[in-house]
Design a protein around this motif. Structure first.
Motif, PDB file in Angstrom:
ATOM      1  N   VAL A  53       5.099 -18.133  -1.332  1.00 54.16           N
ATOM      2  CA  VAL A  53       5.056 -16.633  -1.916  1.00 54.16           C
ATOM      3  C   VAL A  53       4.128 -16.601  -2.822  1.00 54.16           C
ATOM      4  N   GLN A  54       4.160 -17.653  -3.857  1.00 55.53           N
ATOM      5  CA  GLN A  54       3.104 -17.593  -4.910  1.00 55.53           C
ATOM      6  C   GLN A  54       1.515 -17.665  -4.469  1.00 55.53           C
ATOM      7  N   ASP A  55       1.295 -18.271  -3.249  1.00 56.82           N
ATOM      8  CA  ASP A  55       0.192 -18.183  -2.525  1.00 56.82           C
ATOM      9  C   ASP A  55      -0.226 -16.802  -2.009  1.00 56.82           C
ATOM     10  N   THR A  56       0.939 -16.201  -1.513  1.00 56.43           N
ATOM     11  CA  THR A  56       0.943 -14.898  -0.898  1.00 56.43           C
ATOM     12  C   THR A  56       0.205 -13.886  -2.184  1.00 56.43           C
ATOM     13  N   PHE A  57       0.835 -13.996  -3.151  1.00 56.87           N
ATOM     14  CA  PHE A  57       0.638 -12.848  -4.174  1.00 56.87           C
ATOM     15  C   PHE A  57      -0.849 -13.294  -4.935  1.00 56.87           C
ATOM     16  N   VAL A  58      -1.308 -14.501  -4.785  1.00 58.04           N
ATOM     17  CA  VAL A  58      -2.838 -14.768  -5.269  1.00 58.04           C
ATOM     18  C   VAL A  58      -3.528 -14.220  -4.230  1.00 58.04           C
ATOM     19  N   THR A  59      -3.445 -14.407  -2.996  1.00 54.45           N
ATOM     20  CA  THR A  59      -4.107 -14.057  -1.958  1.00 54.45           C
ATOM     21  C   THR A  59      -4.298 -12.592  -1.932  1.00 54.45           C
ATOM     22  N   ALA A  60      -3.129 -11.719  -2.227  1.00 54.00           N
ATOM     23  CA  ALA A  60      -3.020 -10.231  -2.207  1.00 54.00           C
ATOM     24  C   ALA A  60      -3.910  -9.779  -3.382  1.00 54.00           C
ATOM     25  N   PHE A  61      -4.058 -10.495  -4.428  1.00 52.59           N
ATOM     26  CA  PHE A  61      -4.507  -9.952  -5.637  1.00 52.59           C
ATOM     27  C   PHE A  61      -6.014 -10.098  -5.684  1.00 52.59           C
ATOM     28  N   HIS A  62      -6.565 -11.151  -4.937  1.00 50.22           N
ATOM     29  CA  HIS A  62      -7.720 -11.518  -4.680  1.00 50.22           C
ATOM     30  C   HIS A  62      -8.312 -10.778  -3.585  1.00 50.22           C
ATOM     31  N   LYS A  63      -7.602 -10.265  -2.528  1.00 52.64           N
ATOM     32  CA  LYS A  63      -8.046  -9.701  -1.337  1.00 52.64           C
ATOM     33  C   LYS A  63      -7.640  -8.425  -0.928  1.00 52.64           C
ATOM     34  N   ILE A  64      -7.170  -7.804  -1.778  1.00 54.34           N
ATOM     35  CA  ILE A  64      -6.648  -6.256  -1.618  1.00 54.34           C
ATOM     36  C   ILE A  64      -7.596  -5.430  -1.176  1.00 54.34           C
ATOM     37  N   GLY A  65      -8.700  -5.581  -1.167  1.00 55.88           N
ATOM     38  CA  GLY A  65      -9.676  -4.920  -0.569  1.00 55.88           C
ATOM     39  C   GLY A  65      -9.720  -4.877   0.811  1.00 55.88           C
ATOM     40  N   GLN A  66      -8.927  -5.683   1.391  1.00 61.70           N
ATOM     41  CA  GLN A  66      -8.913  -5.931   2.811  1.00 61.70           C
ATOM     42  C   GLN A  66      -7.774  -5.032   3.323  1.00 61.70           C
ATOM     43  N   LEU A  67      -6.959  -4.450   2.395  1.00 60.76           N
ATOM     44  CA  LEU A  67      -5.983  -3.699   2.807  1.00 60.76           C
ATOM     45  C   LEU A  67      -6.421  -2.443   3.587  1.00 60.76           C
ATOM     46  N   ARG A  68      -6.264  -2.092   4.823  1.00 62.19           N
ATOM     47  CA  ARG A  68      -6.832  -0.999   5.312  1.00 62.19           C
ATOM     48  C   ARG A  68      -5.916   0.544   4.900  1.00 62.19           C
ATOM     49  N   GLU A  69      -4.895   0.445   4.912  1.00 63.00           N
ATOM     50  CA  GLU A  69      -4.114   1.428   4.720  1.00 63.00           C
ATOM     51  C   GLU A  69      -2.800   1.130   3.720  1.00 63.00           C
ATOM     52  N   GLU A  70      -3.014   1.871   2.510  1.00 63.81           N
ATOM     53  CA  GLU A  70      -2.334   1.686   1.366  1.00 63.81           C
ATOM     54  C   GLU A  70      -0.691   1.573   1.619  1.00 63.81           C
ATOM     55  N   GLU A  71      -0.205   2.368   2.515  1.00 64.99           N
ATOM     56  CA  GLU A  71       1.190   2.451   3.171  1.00 64.99           C
ATOM     57  C   GLU A  71       1.731   1.289   3.622  1.00 64.99           C
ATOM     58  N   GLN A  72       0.904   0.448   4.352  1.00 62.79           N
ATOM     59  CA  GLN A  72       1.140  -0.725   4.878  1.00 62.79           C
ATOM     60  C   GLN A  72       0.989  -2.001   4.166  1.00 62.79           C
ATOM     61  N   LEU A  73       1.274  -1.783   2.827  1.00 68.85           N
ATOM     62  CA  LEU A  73       1.295  -3.095   1.785  1.00 68.85           C
ATOM     63  C   LEU A  73       2.304  -3.990   2.011  1.00 68.85           C
ATOM     64  N   LYS A  74       3.595  -3.527   2.489  1.00 64.75           N
ATOM     65  CA  LYS A  74       4.792  -4.570   2.795  1.00 64.75           C
ATOM     66  C   LYS A  74       4.446  -5.205   4.096  1.00 64.75           C
ATOM     67  N   SER A  75       3.823  -4.765   4.916  1.00 59.32           N
ATOM     68  CA  SER A  75       3.631  -5.366   6.233  1.00 59.32           C
ATOM     69  C   SER A  75       2.315  -6.128   6.003  1.00 59.32           C
ATOM     70  N   TRP A  76       1.406  -5.628   5.367  1.00 61.28           N
ATOM     71  CA  TRP A  76       0.466  -6.673   5.037  1.00 61.28           C
ATOM     72  C   TRP A  76       0.719  -7.908   4.408  1.00 61.28           C
ATOM     73  N   LEU A  77       1.799  -7.842   3.011  1.00 58.42           N
ATOM     74  CA  LEU A  77       2.174  -9.015   2.659  1.00 58.42           C
ATOM     75  C   LEU A  77       3.125 -10.015   3.400  1.00 58.42           C
ATOM     76  N   THR A  78       3.849  -9.316   4.354  1.00 57.52           N
ATOM     77  CA  THR A  78       4.487 -10.031   5.110  1.00 57.52           C
ATOM     78  C   THR A  78       3.646 -11.082   6.158  1.00 57.52           C
ATOM     79  N   ARG A  79       2.659 -10.278   6.613  1.00 58.91           N
ATOM     80  CA  ARG A  79       1.519 -11.038   7.436  1.00 58.91           C
ATOM     81  C   ARG A  79       0.980 -12.119   6.708  1.00 58.91           C
TER      82      ARG A  79
END
Length: 189
Positions: A53-79
């Motif tokens: 989970v910690q790795d997930t949050f670090v990845t999300a913080f650094h790669k948030i630009g790869q999130l295509r649709e903001e409404e898909q945040l939970k789905s993106w984090l799950t992946r």
């Protein structure tokens, strides 16, 4: 309206894109428990789940630009957390030799009747033990479908498998779970 509905999530995404650490903390507060439960059910080890989970949050913080649709945040984090768990499953096989912490010890349950609470805890522990005994591919499908309430299509998208494969894994996983629970005896669904 959609901005209003997911307002806090969208504000978090904007904050992450601006590299605002307060947004990262908000993200952790909003999705931390969900991701930890998912990772624990997949990895069977609380410490490894916390690391994933910690790795997930670090990845999300650094790669948030790869999130295509903001409404898909939970789905993106799950992946991301699924991928982190798969990576840990492949590289840290020795974990399974050590005793693991039980998620049930860290989750508060609120039942008014102490007897009901004891019975519920016993059933949850039995089910958790049985899920942990499944092969990873079945454990992953069962966890995402029943615990995270994802659709078969969403699971297929997150895992890179096709929908028929997910259906087969769910069917085989359920059969194995039933067998494991029946072998243990005394299980009341």
């Amino acid at each position: 309206m959609s901005r209003e509905r997911g307002g806090s999530g969208l504000n978090v995404v904007h904050g992450l894109k601006d590299k605002d650490e307060a947004a990262l903390q908000a993200l952790m507060g909003q999705y931390g428990d969900y991701l930890l439960r998912t990772a624990f059910l997949l990895l069977k080890d609380l410490q490894s789940a916390e690391e994933a989970v910690q790795d997930t949050f670090v990845t999300a913080f650094h790669k948030i630009g790869q999130l295509r649709e903001e409404e898909q945040l939970k789905s993106w984090l799950t992946r991301i957390v699924i991928n982190r768990c798969r990576m840990r499953q492949r590289t840290w096989g020795w974990r399974n030799l050590l005793p693991f912490a039980r998620m049930e010890d860290h989750v508060e349950e609120h039942h008014p009747d102490p007897e009901l609470q004891v019975m519920q805890r016993w059933r949850n522990e039995r089910l958790s033990d049985a899920v942990h005994r499944l092969d990873y591919i079945y454990r992953e499908a069962i966890t995402l479908y029943y615990y995270n309430e994802l659709s078969i299509r969403e699971i297929a998208s997150h895992t890179g498998a096709n929908e028929n494969t997910i259906k087969a894994r769910l069917t085989r996983g359920r059969l194995q779970l039933r067998k494991l629970l029946e072998e243990g005896g005394g299980y009341e669904p």
